[in-house]
Design an enzyme around this catalytic site. Structure first.
Site, PDB file in Angstrom:
ATOM      1  N   ASP A   1      21.582  -1.766  16.553  1.00 50.88           N
ATOM      2  CA  ASP A   1      22.256  -1.956  15.230  1.00 50.88           C
ATOM      3  C   ASP A   1      22.954  -2.944  15.251  1.00 50.88           C
ATOM      4  O   ASP A   1      22.030  -3.956  15.788  1.00 50.88           O
ATOM      5  CB  ASP A   1      23.194  -0.571  15.315  1.00 50.88           C
ATOM      6  CG  ASP A   1      24.183   0.277  13.979  1.00 50.88           C
ATOM      7  OD1 ASP A   1      25.014  -1.038  13.921  1.00 50.88           O
ATOM      8  OD2 ASP A   1      23.786   0.992  13.875  1.00 50.88           O
TER       9      ASP A   1
ATOM     10  N   HIS B   1      29.898  -2.126  12.347  1.00 54.56           N
ATOM     11  CA  HIS B   1      29.152  -0.790  12.568  1.00 54.56           C
ATOM     12  C   HIS B   1      27.970  -0.285  13.368  1.00 54.56           C
ATOM     13  O   HIS B   1      27.847   1.244  13.946  1.00 54.56           O
ATOM     14  CB  HIS B   1      28.208  -0.843  11.661  1.00 54.56           C
ATOM     15  CG  HIS B   1      26.608   0.340  10.228  1.00 54.56           C
ATOM     16  ND1 HIS B   1      25.611   0.118  11.956  1.00 54.56           N
ATOM     17  CD2 HIS B   1      26.943   0.511  10.098  1.00 54.56           C
ATOM     18  CE1 HIS B   1      25.253   1.890  10.978  1.00 54.56           C
ATOM     19  NE2 HIS B   1      25.655   1.218   9.622  1.00 54.56           N
TER      20      HIS B   1
ATOM     21  N   SER C   1      24.191   7.121   7.900  1.00 50.43           N
ATOM     22  CA  SER C   1      25.066   6.089   9.269  1.00 50.43           C
ATOM     23  C   SER C   1      24.978   6.683  10.452  1.00 50.43           C
ATOM     24  O   SER C   1      25.594   6.632  11.653  1.00 50.43           O
ATOM     25  CB  SER C   1      25.564   4.785   9.476  1.00 50.43           C
ATOM     26  OG  SER C   1      24.019   4.164   8.993  1.00 50.43           O
TER      27      SER C   1
END
Length: 803
Positions: free
Chosen positions: A119, A214, A547
């Protein structure tokens, strides 16, 4: 000149240094000197598989594609990210006041499992605590309580070969511990594609640090430690936050970097992360990213190659299915050796009461922390034709100070973020945004934004139109966090649907998991929205997307891997799929948002994940690495190519591709293509059913070794298809733990190009092993449809992609 990836298959027992020398020699054949070849070389992939990435022109790429030993060569594309209460909803409760508490189950497993997260970075350390606006890159924020060591956490597993690498503002000595045991980053592919990292414009760091949020959010969801009293600003979603496997170890591979407030990840860097992670010794890999359709052939993407070699090494790979729904056939990451995850809701909502003129009441959804009293105003007062976009402003001097603007998504096809930006541009006090019934879930915004369904919104607009002389006063009350009121799960409208455009003969997505408004850890240096002027700081943030659903499954996979270390990636996937459920909390069929209809397997795969049931599935559909070899034959790979793809032990098999493999419907390089319906997948998909067809499946009893077990079958027929299963019962004994059964499908209707759905369930009275059945009946075949079937079905091998 562009970055190409040259894939050579499995590294057949060669030392890494020798493999790299071979790569350079091969690359030198298309350059005038070895020096030029070295400068062009980006990465040498030499551990988990063999290949390299380099800067080439199209002529050089074409020459290499025709070189003996090259399986495929393709451009390194840029892939995109698919950007608390959820674990209680999944049955993993830590509420000791109820009989449903399962803390020992969730805490007992995972300590010996390492989850690799690909990520956006990780580890805040020595940075001054000041606002860093616009900082959006991938990774993990190591100082979060979500990544502290759990009490009693033992030493790092002896199998771990990785490490935390130092970098800009990142000190492994203080950032890493027995929880976060690995952190590294890959930047070469990104800089070859976008140029030198612009840290002034994008405020990035050459280290595993995460400022985008994220990566921190994803890692926290999968394996975050237990943290009490976690909540968003205003106390929304307050509760005990933790990952699916809070005792599992975490290794972060930063492959995504900031470009204009979005995480961008190049395939060259992702390949490097796969190569290193497999060498480091991870047990599970979680990837919340993907390439949007049109999809490339198998082994012409980094995700496909990396996950194939991971499967051979016993490593489960979990991918997000993509955010391109609700249109069909846009699902991403549709590889038969990995898991693809759709997104759905949990039973938590944020109802917000709205009152007009103390007389008319509405109920919307939002994250409003404080009461608001203002004047309601129509969007047409500020925007041409009422289209809520900044470029549609009628009069730049006309402001909406102290007013709430009413906008409709259907007027000009406006998205929420566009409407919010337009309302902020007009200095509005808030926004009422009206959307179809299919999209009722709120997002985190800067401006107070309330979602209203089209029925209530129409009623509000009519009231406003009748109030010409005196605009109505609107009161918005603080939003509440409400549990167990709304039916759940519901499939998210954005969740990408099947069938897969590259592999329609097995079901994708595989399963659904929570992906709407998931609360997880967040770097306080990064604002909760991707907006430069958002000056808020939070430790926990809500995010939505596949996600978010992907790490839910990754966390459960870590628990299963710890509890059943001898299970293969296929057995783990089978346990997840065959125990998934298809009814919501009201015992009705799960709805598919985007159409307000009952969901089908193309929406949710086998169903919604059930971690407790998956721990003891009863039977599993096992697949060993060699079982995929016939599949590779069917899609057009030769035996020589396949031998270079697989581990050395599998090369002892004399033949992979039998004569029948070239006996039917077209596909790659002149070779025929047969149905893959006999692939021992937990779901059953039969395409182009024109006549009576029989397929086989094999199941293994894992519901108690050494015991006799008897399973009876129950069948739900797809419409217009009779399904006969033989035998009708399976008997397992200590001496016979595997059984084969046969499924015969008989079409009894005239149909063309229509999918119908059913199911096959084996049960011993306690376990219920359910397989979705997807059938495409084509009894009204014409020459035109036969041609179309060939075009859709034949997705075979390409030596070079997108030259």
């Amino acid at each position: 000149m562009q970055v190409y990836i040259v894939y050579l298959g499995h590294n057949q027992n060669k030392a890494p240094d020798l493999t790299s020398k071979h790569h350079l020699q091969l690359l030198s054949t298309v350059f005038t000197s070895k020096k030029d070849a070295k400068q062009a070389m980006l990465y040498s992939y030499k551990h988990g598989f063999s290949g390299f990435s380099a800067t080439l022109n199209s002529t050089q790429a074409q020459v290499l594609s025709n070189t003996k030993g090259v399986i495929s060569i393709f451009k390194s594309k840029t892939v995109h990210l698919h950007t608390t209460r959820s674990w209680d909803f999944l049955g993993l409760s830590m509420d000791y006041s109820t009989e449903k508490a399962t803390p020992m189950w969730q805490q007992a497993y995972g300590g010996d499992v390492i989850v690799g997260v690909f990520d956006t970075g990780g580890g805040w350390n020595q940075l001054p605590m000041r606002r860093r606006l616009g900082l959006r890159h991938a990774g993990i924020w190591a100082e979060s309580h979500s990544f502290r060591e759990e009490p009693g956490m033992g030493p790092v597993p002896a199998s771990w070969k990785g490490k935390c690498v130092s970098g800009e503002h990142f000190d492994p000595a203080t950032a890493c511990n027995r929880k976060l045991i690995g952190a590294t980053y890959y930047l070469g592919g990104f800089e070859r594609r976008y140029g030198k990292l612009n840290k002034t414009r994008n405020l990035e760091y050459e280290s595993p640090l995460d400022a985008v949020g994220h990566g921190t959010h994803v890692a926290s969801t999968a394996v975050g430690s237990v943290v009490k009293n976690a909540s968003f600003l205003g106390g929304f979603g307050q509760g005990t936050a933790r990952g699916g496997a809070p005792r599992a170890r975490l290794a972060v591979y930063k492959v995504c970097w900031n470009v204009n407030l979005e995480g961008r990840c190049t395939e060259a860097d992702i390949m490097a992360a796969f190569d290193k992670a497999l060498h480091d010794g991870v047990n599970v890999i979680s990837g919340s990213f993907g390439l949007r359709p049109p999809l490339r052939a198998f082994f012409a993407t980094a995700a496909s190659i990396g996950s194939f070699h991971a499967m051979q090494m016993g490593v489960s790979v979990v991918f997000s299915a993509g955010n391109s729904g609700p249109d069909p056939s846009l699902v991403e990451n549709g590889f038969p050796w990995s898991i693809s995850v759709a997104a759905s809701t949990i039973d938590r909502s944020f109802p917000t009461r709205i009152v007009l003129d103390c007389a008319l009441s509405f109920l919307g959804e939002g994250f409003v922390a404080h009461p608001i009293t203002a004047i309601l105003s129509n969007a047409s007062n500020y925007f041409s034709s009422g289209v809520c976009r900044t470029e549609s402003v009628k009069n730049v001097t006309a402001k909406a100070d102290g007013k709430i603007i009413l906008c409709f998504s259907s007027v000009g096809s406006v998205r929420r973020e566009e409407a919010e930006a337009a309302a902020r541009n007009r200095s509005a006090a808030g926004l009422i945004f009206v959307e179809p019934l299919s999209r009722p879930f709120p997002d985190i915004t800067i401006l107070p934004l309330l979602l209203l369904d089209i029925i209530q919104g129409t009623k509000m607009a009519q009231y406003l139109s009748r109030s010409i002389d005196r605009p109505p006063t609107i009161q918005i009350f603080p939003s509440k966090t409400v549990l167990k009121r709304a039916p759940a799960p519901i499939v998210a409208d954005f969740s990408s649907r099947g069938p897969s455009s590259i592999s329609p003969d097995f079901l994708k997505p595989d399963i659904s998991a929570p992906g709407i408004n998931i609360l997880a850890a967040w770097p306080p240096m990064s604002p909760p929205t991707p907006t430069l002027d958002d000056r808020r700081s939070v430790d926990w943030n809500f995010q939505s997307g596949t996600s978010m659903s992907c790490p839910h499954v990754s966390g459960v996979v870590a628990l299963l891997k710890s509890a059943h270390p001898d299970w293969s990636p296929a057995a783990i996937r089978s346990a997840l799929m065959t125990t998934a459920y298809t009814t919501d909390t009201s015992n009705d069929q799960i709805l598919a948002v985007g159409s307000i209809k009952a969901s089908d397997p193309f929406d949710i795969g086998a169903g919604h994940i059930n971690p407790l049931r998956a721990m003891d599935p009863g039977l599993v559909y096992e697949m060993k690495p060699e079982d995929y070899l016939v599949f590779l034959c069917h899609i057009g790979y030769t035996e020589d190519q396949i031998r270079s793809l697989v581990l050395h032990d599998m090369n002892r098999t004399k033949t992979f591709c039998f004569p029948s493999s070239s006996s039917t419907t077209g596909g790659g390089r002149g070779r025929g293509r047969t149905s893959n319906a006999n692939l021992n997948y937990p779901s059953i998909t039969v395409l182009n059913l024109q006549r009576t067809t029989t397929i086989t499946r094999k199941v293994r009893n894992v519901g108690g070794w050494g015991k006799i077990a008897v399973y009876f079958v129950r069948v739900v027929n797809p419409q217009g298809v009779d399904v006969v299963v033989w035998p009708k019962l399976l008997i397992f004994s200590p001496f016979k733990q595997e059984r084969t059964f046969y499924v015969t499908l008989i079409p009894n209707k005239i149909s063309q190009g229509r999918y119908d759905f059913g199911e096959i369930v084996w049960s011993d009275g306690f376990h219920h092993v359910r397989s979705p059945l997807v059938v495409l009946v084509n009894t009204a075949t014409t020459a035109a449809t036969a041609t179309m079937d060939t075009a859709v079905g034949g997705h075979g091998f390409q030596a070079i992609a997108n030259i």
